[in-house]
Scaffold this active site. Structure first.
Site, short mmCIF file in Angstrom:
data_model
loop_
_atom_site.label_atom_id
_atom_site.label_comp_id
_atom_site.label_asym_id
_atom_site.label_seq_id
_atom_site.Cartn_x
_atom_site.Cartn_y
_atom_site.Cartn_z
N ASP A 147 38.25 45.86 38.04
CA ASP A 147 38.98 45.69 36.78
C ASP A 147 39.56 47.01 36.25
O ASP A 147 39.45 47.34 35.07
CB ASP A 147 38.08 45.06 35.71
CG ASP A 147 37.61 43.67 36.07
OD1 ASP A 147 38.22 43.06 36.96
OD2 ASP A 147 36.63 43.20 35.48
N ASP A 170 39.94 42.69 41.67
CA ASP A 170 40.76 42.25 40.53
C ASP A 170 41.25 43.45 39.71
O ASP A 170 41.24 43.42 38.48
CB ASP A 170 39.95 41.30 39.63
CG ASP A 170 39.40 40.11 40.37
OD1 ASP A 170 40.00 39.70 41.38
OD2 ASP A 170 38.34 39.58 39.95
#
Length: 325
Positions: A160, A181
């Site tokens: 992230d 991600d």
């Protein structure tokens, strides 16, 4: 398919609704001539020694261009530009020697080293990093303001890395690194000539775009980028069921897995996610083994990204002012 393919046009019309003018170098030229200069210098020779103190000195509901010049150094602090302080430019001299660093983890809104909540923000020549390491959510940069530009910045973490949350954003010539991600959120964003690098040791994911309904005009477009990695990585997976990501004219190394995309364990998202590729090249760009629900885009579908009519508009990107009051 053709109508859905035209999302790129609508996406860019929204992105450039205030006007956008990207030169061949990816930099726009229009800028206010007069601004307020604040200098941050670690040794105390500037106006402040901490970046957050300089931001705090900007008045609420600011209407003046404020140029915060961050002198070389490593700044161990968490930065937030609040929503009521627009028109701030935060500029280092080089990303290699102007470093903002933190090491928080655990929450995508609480862990960011830098959080941009205000509109009309520009970040230039900075390294923004979260050094927590792998195995937890550890955001380096959160971007939640509208009309936000990052130029020649390094944004690094593991999971992230970049919370590209909401708003219209432009990233030019940036380096973005992570493993899981690491570019995620629901903004409408153009990444131009960026280097995106996966440090996953296998099976990582570059994007997790969060578009939740067909009425949301959001998505990530990577134009003329370089995609590399240590080992195998997916281009992305759908955080939201209508996730939209396009790669155009970008180099993909062999780190990109042949299938390209993952459905995050939910086959129903294959019918609604929009994942496209246009004239990418390199060993990882081969479309022959891509998942069947991804798209090979046509020139007609992708042309709004490439025509000068779209990119030679009046810009909302700001260069440094030439005068300071």
């Amino acid at each position: 398919m053709r109508n859905r393919g035209q999302f790129i046009l609508y996406f860019l019309l929204a992105l450039w609704s205030t006007g956008t003018n990207f030169s061949e170098a990816g930099i726009a030229t229009r800028a206010p001539k007069i601004g307020r200069l604040i200098r941050v210098e670690p040794s105390g020779k500037g106006d402040f020694t901490r970046i957050q103190d300089a931001i705090d000195a900007v008045p609420s509901n600011n209407l003046e261009l404020v140029f915060i010049r961050v002198e070389p150094g490593t700044y161990h602090e968490k930065i937030m530009v609040p929503v009521d302080k627009p028109f701030i430019t935060l500029s280092g001299r080089s990303a290699s020697n102007t470093i903002i660093t933190g090491s928080d983890s655990g929450d995508i809104f609480g862990s960011p080293t830098v959080s941009i909540l205000a509109s009309n923000f520009v970040g230039r020549y900075l390294t923004i990093q979260n050094t927590y390491g792998s195995g937890a959510k550890a955001v380096a940069l959160r971007v939640s303001g509208d009309i936000v530009t990052f130029l020649a910045c390094r944004i690094t973490s593991h999971q992230d890395t970049l919370l590209d949350h909401v708003g219209r954003h432009y990233y030019s010539n940036c380096y973005i690194e992570g493993d899981v991600d690491f570019i995620f959120g629901n903004a409408a964003s153009l990444f131009r000539k960026c280097h995106v690098h996966s440090v996953s040791r296998g099976g990582g994911f570059i994007t997790a775009q969060h578009r939740a309904s067909p009425s949301e005009n959001t998505g990530f477009v990577f134009l003329g980028c370089t995609i590399t990695g240590l080992t195998n990585t997916f281009l992305g997976r759908p955080w939201g069921p209508y996730s939209r990501v396009v790669f155009a004219l970008s180099y993909m190394s062999s780190a990109v897995l042949p299938q390209g995309w993952d459905d995050w364990g939910d086959a129903s998202k294959q019918r609604t996610a929009y994942y496209g590729q246009y004239e990418c090249y390199g060993p990882g760009a081969d479309m022959s083994k891509r998942v069947p629900w991804s798209r090979v885009l046509t020139g007609e579908e992708v042309s709004p990204l490439l025509t000068t009519d779209m990119v030679d508009q009046q810009s909302w990107f700001r260069n440094a002012p030439s005068l300071f009051n």
